[in-house]
Design an enzyme around this catalytic site. Structure first.
Site, PDB file in Angstrom:
ATOM      1  N   ASP A  97      -1.289  14.712  -0.821  1.00 56.96           N
ATOM      2  CA  ASP A  97      -1.758  14.097   0.067  1.00 56.96           C
ATOM      3  C   ASP A  97      -0.978  14.252   1.587  1.00 56.96           C
ATOM      4  O   ASP A  97       0.186  14.597   1.239  1.00 56.96           O
ATOM      5  CB  ASP A  97      -2.060  12.566  -0.149  1.00 56.96           C
ATOM      6  CG  ASP A  97      -2.439  11.763   1.060  1.00 56.96           C
ATOM      7  OD1 ASP A  97      -3.177  12.104   1.636  1.00 56.96           O
ATOM      8  OD2 ASP A  97      -1.621  10.671   1.384  1.00 56.96           O
ATOM      9  N   ASP A  99      -1.270  12.159   5.045  1.00 53.00           N
ATOM     10  CA  ASP A  99      -0.923  10.738   5.733  1.00 53.00           C
ATOM     11  C   ASP A  99      -0.019   9.957   5.006  1.00 53.00           C
ATOM     12  O   ASP A  99      -0.596   9.613   3.651  1.00 53.00           O
ATOM     13  CB  ASP A  99      -2.180  10.444   6.413  1.00 53.00           C
ATOM     14  CG  ASP A  99      -2.903  11.181   7.250  1.00 53.00           C
ATOM     15  OD1 ASP A  99      -3.231  10.485   8.328  1.00 53.00           O
ATOM     16  OD2 ASP A  99      -2.864  12.574   7.228  1.00 53.00           O
ATOM     17  N   SER A 186      -6.143  16.682   2.315  1.00 52.34           N
ATOM     18  CA  SER A 186      -6.222  15.332   3.191  1.00 52.34           C
ATOM     19  C   SER A 186      -7.503  14.661   3.595  1.00 52.34           C
ATOM     20  O   SER A 186      -8.339  15.480   3.925  1.00 52.34           O
ATOM     21  CB  SER A 186      -5.368  15.731   4.486  1.00 52.34           C
ATOM     22  OG  SER A 186      -5.483  14.872   5.452  1.00 52.34           O
ATOM     23  N   ASN A 258      -7.705   7.083  -2.693  1.00 55.84           N
ATOM     24  CA  ASN A 258      -8.270   8.029  -2.644  1.00 55.84           C
ATOM     25  C   ASN A 258      -7.743   9.470  -3.378  1.00 55.84           C
ATOM     26  O   ASN A 258      -8.158  10.482  -3.424  1.00 55.84           O
ATOM     27  CB  ASN A 258      -8.698   8.644  -1.192  1.00 55.84           C
ATOM     28  CG  ASN A 258      -7.783   9.022  -0.358  1.00 55.84           C
ATOM     29  OD1 ASN A 258      -6.641   8.301  -0.501  1.00 55.84           O
ATOM     30  ND2 ASN A 258      -7.935   9.872   0.866  1.00 55.84           N
TER      31      ASN A 258
HETATM   32 MG   LIG Z   1      -2.209   9.041   2.396  1.00 59.92          MG
END
Ligand SMILES: [Mg+2]
Length: 309
Positions: A97, A99, A186, A258
């Site tokens: 991922d 962020d 992302s 997520n």
């Molecule tokens: Mg993240």
């Protein structure tokens, strides 16, 4: 008997022998099922592997649940359970991922600061990352708040603010040297994901595309399908096919709700300094300061890590 390895990684400078002994005792005591320690291996002053054998009927998930109480009582040590097989170390695909994982920030919050909607966006991000809100809906809501924002020099200014998480460059370099493919998937935006991909020399990236109107302003919408948890999971499988690597030798690293579907799909999943709900649901959690500690989860010793770089 099934064989597992329990990796103990201290958050601080060292993992004292007393703590290792205590953990070993707790492993034996807390499990009602048959479990025996076959050996231990020091990976570094901060990390040790404890090899265990358990009855065939005990799955990795059962073992994790049984050890959960013990894991939680040691807040300064991460305890990770891996199957003791050839896939543990022979990872051929790592998917990250972006962020709050590869970088410290949430890019959408940096953009929101420009639009003076920081607070509203942060609130939605928190709820989405804690799995309390559907990711697609939360992204739509947040992007809508950015409507009308002139992008001009915005992208470049934000790129300058992105800070790569400690240990990430070293981890990527080491994994590449082991012929492991690296990808960033992302739920953020492609301009920044591809920038980070280039910075780290990753092999693949996928993210959302912000729509811009003829005047160079954000329309408050994204273009194309949204990269959500399902999409990350499907893309991970596709990458396994494209790179011709078994799914068992793939690993997903992330901090958000997520990221959980891809963690479940991959051979292994690591919740990196994640929200509590994500830590609980993920195959393992790592709450240390350097992402290079992932190499301990794969069973590498300091000698191997530093000699190879
Ligand atoms: Mg993240």
């Amino acid at each position: 008997m099934s064989r597992f390895v329990i990796t103990c990684i201290a958050h601080g400078e060292s993992l004292p022998q007393e703590t290792i002994d205590q953990l070993a005792n707790e492993i034996i005591e807390c499990s009602k099922k048959e479990i025996s320690i076959s050996s231990t291996k020091k990976l570094s002053t901060r990390a040790t592997d404890i090899y265990v054998e358990v009855a065939e009927s005990v799955s990795q998930n059962n073992l994790k649940n049984e050890l959960m109480g013990m894991i939680e009582s040691h807040s300064d040590v991460d305890v990770i359970i891996s199957a003791d097989n050839e896939y543990r170390q022979a990872k051929k695909l790592f998917v990250f991922d972006m962020d709050s994982t590869l970088i410290y920030q949430e890019v959408i919050e940096l953009i929101a600061a420009y639009a003076s909607v920081e607070k509203q966006v942060h609130e939605i991000t928190e709820r989405a990352m804690n799995n309390e809100l559907d990711f697609k809906e939360s992204l739509r809501e947040r992007v809508k708040l950015l409507q009308g924002l002139q992008i001009d020099t915005l992208y470049d200014e934000i790129k300058q603010k992105l800070e790569i998480t400690k240990g990430v460059p070293e981890l990527c370099k080491f994994l590449h040297a082991k012929n492991c493919k690296l990808a960033v998937l992302s739920g953020g935006f492609i301009q920044f994901a591809s920038f980070i991909k280039n910075q780290l020399g990753l092999d693949f990236c996928k993210a959302n595309l912000l729509e811009v109107d003829a005047e160079g302003k954000l329309t408050g919408k994204t273009l194309g399908p949204i990269v959500d948890g399902e999409c990350k999971s499907e893309t991970l499988l596709q990458l396994c096919k494209d790179y011709k690597v078994p799914v068992e030798s793939s690993c997903m690293v992330g901090d958000g709700g997520n990221d959980l579907p891809a963690m479940a799909t991959a051979g292994f999943g690591i919740a990196w300094n994640a929200k509590p709900k994500v830590q609980k649901a993920a195959p393992c959690k790592l709450n240390t300061k350097s992402m290079k500690d992932i190499l301990y989860i794969l069973g590498y010793t300091d000698d191997e890590i530093y000699n190879k770089q």
